[in-house]
Design a protein around this motif. Structure first.
Motif, mmCIF file in Angstrom:
data_model
loop_
_atom_site.group_PDB
_atom_site.id
_atom_site.type_symbol
_atom_site.label_atom_id
_atom_site.label_comp_id
_atom_site.label_asym_id
_atom_site.label_seq_id
_atom_site.Cartn_x
_atom_site.Cartn_y
_atom_site.Cartn_z
ATOM 1 N N UNK A 97 0.851 -1.191 0.000
ATOM 2 C CA UNK A 97 0.000 0.000 0.000
ATOM 3 C C UNK A 97 0.882 1.235 0.000
ATOM 4 N N UNK A 98 0.598 2.147 -0.898
ATOM 5 C CA UNK A 98 1.320 3.411 -0.956
ATOM 6 C C UNK A 98 0.737 4.368 0.083
ATOM 7 N N UNK A 99 1.546 5.260 0.652
ATOM 8 C CA UNK A 99 1.005 6.207 1.646
ATOM 9 C C UNK A 99 -0.099 7.097 1.092
ATOM 10 N N UNK A 100 -0.069 7.401 -0.202
ATOM 11 C CA UNK A 100 -1.103 8.266 -0.764
ATOM 12 C C UNK A 100 -2.393 7.508 -1.053
ATOM 13 N N UNK A 101 -2.446 6.185 -0.811
ATOM 14 C CA UNK A 101 -3.677 5.416 -0.953
ATOM 15 C C UNK A 101 -4.570 5.515 0.286
ATOM 16 N N UNK A 102 -4.100 6.148 1.333
ATOM 17 C CA UNK A 102 -4.873 6.308 2.558
ATOM 18 C C UNK A 102 -6.013 7.294 2.288
ATOM 19 N N UNK A 103 -7.213 6.937 2.704
ATOM 20 C CA UNK A 103 -8.405 7.749 2.442
ATOM 21 C C UNK A 103 -8.791 8.569 3.670
#
Length: 159
Positions: free
Chosen positions: A34-40
């Motif tokens: 999971x990429x850090x920018x995939x966090x919602x």
């Protein structure tokens, strides 16, 4: 003869090609799945971020509700100083309910050069010069008849 000269020149120049190829060093957070920018924002919580990304590179200094995931790629040519090829900083800010409020992304272009004062704090004492360091102990040699305590004369009395 000509083929031998070309082969010899090729073999001599082969080690120099290593200097032309940059070596890359990876520092900091390297994402697995999971990429850090995939966090919602609004959906993920502090525990889900920790489960997906792992522990952060660092937390906010005065506010522990901000986590930073920092990654850095540096390239080095031969013996030159390494240069930053890519830098990625993801800041995840949590709200009062431990849900993600916002996800901020920064790159090397967002960075700023900070000039700092290179002053030194004065300390007590004095600095010895070169000659004082070399000849400073000339007059402080103790004679063997002194009343100083030594391992073979623990009381320091003269014999």
């Amino acid at each position: 003869m000509r083929k031998t000269a070309i082969l010899a020149a090729s073999l001599l120049l082969l080690p120099l090609t290593a200097c032309l190829t940059p070596s890359r060093d990876f520092h900091g957070y390297i994402p697995d799945e999971v990429q850090p920018y995939d966090i919602k924002p609004g959906e993920d919580t502090r525990s889900s971020v920790s489960a997906q990304l792992g522990s952060p590179s660092t937390e906010g200094l005065f506010d522990t509700n901000t986590w930073f995931y920092i990654s850095d790629v540096q390239e080095r040519f031969a013996f030159y100083k390494p240069k930053v090829a890519d830098r990625s900083i993801t800041a995840i800010r949590f709200g009062e309910d431990d849900k993600v409020d916002e996800v901020l992304r920064y790159t090397a272009k967002d960075g700023q050069v900070i000039s700092y004062a290179a002053r030194e704090t004065a300390t007590r004492g004095r600095e010895l010069g070169l000659w004082e360091q070399i000849f400073g102990t000339v007059g402080s040699v103790r004679l063997p008849n002194s009343d100083e305590a030594t391992p073979d004369n623990p009381t320091g009395r003269q014999r």
